[in-house]
Design a protein around this motif. Sequence first.
Motif, mmCIF file in Angstrom:
data_model
loop_
_atom_site.group_PDB
_atom_site.id
_atom_site.type_symbol
_atom_site.label_atom_id
_atom_site.label_comp_id
_atom_site.label_asym_id
_atom_site.label_seq_id
_atom_site.Cartn_x
_atom_site.Cartn_y
_atom_site.Cartn_z
ATOM 1 N N ASP A 69 0.870 -1.176 0.000
ATOM 2 C CA ASP A 69 0.000 0.000 0.000
ATOM 3 C C ASP A 69 0.907 1.226 0.000
ATOM 4 O O ASP A 69 1.834 1.292 0.819
ATOM 5 C CB ASP A 69 -0.846 -0.102 1.289
ATOM 6 C CG ASP A 69 -1.868 0.990 1.459
ATOM 7 O OD1 ASP A 69 -2.014 1.825 0.558
ATOM 8 O OD2 ASP A 69 -2.517 1.004 2.524
ATOM 9 N N HIS A 115 -1.234 0.894 9.510
ATOM 10 C CA HIS A 115 -1.948 -0.376 9.696
ATOM 11 C C HIS A 115 -1.068 -1.499 9.183
ATOM 12 O O HIS A 115 -0.243 -1.295 8.283
ATOM 13 C CB HIS A 115 -3.282 -0.364 8.932
ATOM 14 C CG HIS A 115 -3.144 -0.012 7.470
ATOM 15 N ND1 HIS A 115 -2.865 -0.952 6.503
ATOM 16 C CD2 HIS A 115 -3.221 1.181 6.826
ATOM 17 C CE1 HIS A 115 -2.790 -0.351 5.322
ATOM 18 N NE2 HIS A 115 -2.993 0.946 5.477
ATOM 19 N N HIS A 124 -5.621 -4.289 5.560
ATOM 20 C CA HIS A 124 -5.711 -3.646 6.877
ATOM 21 C C HIS A 124 -5.737 -4.755 7.906
ATOM 22 O O HIS A 124 -6.750 -5.435 8.053
ATOM 23 C CB HIS A 124 -6.971 -2.782 7.015
ATOM 24 C CG HIS A 124 -6.925 -1.548 6.167
ATOM 25 N ND1 HIS A 124 -7.742 -1.357 5.074
ATOM 26 C CD2 HIS A 124 -6.141 -0.452 6.236
ATOM 27 C CE1 HIS A 124 -7.456 -0.184 4.522
ATOM 28 N NE2 HIS A 124 -6.488 0.384 5.202
ATOM 29 N N THR A 168 2.197 0.072 7.520
ATOM 30 C CA THR A 168 2.364 1.330 6.793
ATOM 31 C C THR A 168 2.658 2.451 7.783
ATOM 32 O O THR A 168 2.327 2.374 8.955
ATOM 33 C CB THR A 168 1.093 1.719 6.023
ATOM 34 O OG1 THR A 168 0.058 2.086 6.955
ATOM 35 C CG2 THR A 168 0.577 0.570 5.154
ATOM 36 N N GLU A 214 1.684 6.354 7.412
ATOM 37 C CA GLU A 214 0.986 7.217 6.476
ATOM 38 C C GLU A 214 0.262 8.397 7.126
ATOM 39 O O GLU A 214 -0.960 8.508 7.040
ATOM 40 C CB GLU A 214 -0.019 6.399 5.661
ATOM 41 C CG GLU A 214 -0.984 5.558 6.487
ATOM 42 C CD GLU A 214 -2.019 4.843 5.596
ATOM 43 O OE1 GLU A 214 -2.679 5.518 4.797
ATOM 44 O OE2 GLU A 214 -2.138 3.611 5.726
ATOM 45 N N GLU A 273 2.718 7.773 2.302
ATOM 46 C CA GLU A 273 2.635 6.431 2.891
ATOM 47 C C GLU A 273 3.721 5.517 2.341
ATOM 48 O O GLU A 273 3.895 5.393 1.133
ATOM 49 C CB GLU A 273 1.259 5.815 2.543
ATOM 50 C CG GLU A 273 1.096 4.368 2.984
ATOM 51 C CD GLU A 273 -0.304 3.820 2.688
ATOM 52 O OE1 GLU A 273 -0.911 4.232 1.679
ATOM 53 O OE2 GLU A 273 -0.774 2.979 3.473
HETATM 54 ZN ZN ZN Z 1 -2.717 2.407 4.014
#
Ligand code: ZN
Length: 357
Positions: A228, A292, A299, A321, A323, A337
Amino acid sequence: VSGNRLARAGAELHRRRLDALIVSHPANIRYLTGLNASAGACVVTPSPCTLVVDLRYATAAAEAVAGSSIQIEVADASIDDGAIAVIRGLRPPRVGVEGAHLTVARFNKLSGALTPTELISTERVIEELRVIKDAEEIERLRHAGRMISAVARQARDWVVSGAAEVEVAACVDAAMRQAGFERPAFDTIVASGPNGCLPHARPTRRRLAEGDGVVLDFGGVYDGYCVDLTRTLLIGEVPAPFRRMFEAVREAQAAAIAAVVPGAAAADIDGAARRVLGAHGLAAAFGHGTGHGLGLEVHEEPRISRTVPADERVQAGMVFTIEPGAYIPGLGGVRIEDDVLVVTGGCELLTDVPIEL
Ligand code: ZN
Ligand code: ZN
């Protein structure tokens, strides 16, 4: 899949005084057995483990568990009936189910059919195992991190004055496929100008214009594992307050990454980002958590936020992450992120993209 995962699950059952656990959440089934299926159940007991599937997944299940100690039960009625048959054969007194993933209707059906076995709602049994990645998972996440970074480095070509947000999103998605991702991990976010102040904005027909900040947030799934990434791209000269917000978020993200070390409290990592934004007068502009966990789900644990208990600490092998963001109605938003792996002494960045593209 490493047999060690089942051994760890068995130890966890023992610790919780459960004789068996019915695992129904697809990501948890995949973690334990390697089977990628939308439906199924895995009956975990301290010694054998039985994977219950329907005919659709019989072949895939056989391939997934080949060479392991996992047995397969192909249910001819429903998955739940198959699981009931397996449990009845074992006659265990206490069986756990996954409270967060089982509907009340299914719980009642299982409970009625399995009397006198006591069904116990559990929380996060397999999720807690998943939070520390093993070598196989780390290899996949590293590879996926390199892939998503390569996609991000092309973003400047798409984020240009005149392009519509939906067009930019289509370019991102096509590049992710091209890079080798099996699918996007979530709907790609392209939020330009004033739209940037909605952290989960959906791409619109709005065309990008000079002076816009454009939040680009996208993720990909590679071999089951999610990464992500977000960058905020600037088109031409952005207003000075937006530039200040960009620099503050950049500084906040660096501070949070610097705070990642085994043993650090998740809330303190979040606090490191929050303190920087607060010093820039942006405390109220940062309305979400700092990060997360990443893995079979985009997630997952751990949560890097101010709301987690102060004693929740990050450990080597966790992947999550970082972010932070800032969002001001009318002005827009900035989010940056990256994905990190906690290692001895600090963290390894799995993503590698210039902050300013
Ligand atoms: Zn994220
Ligand atoms: Zn993201």
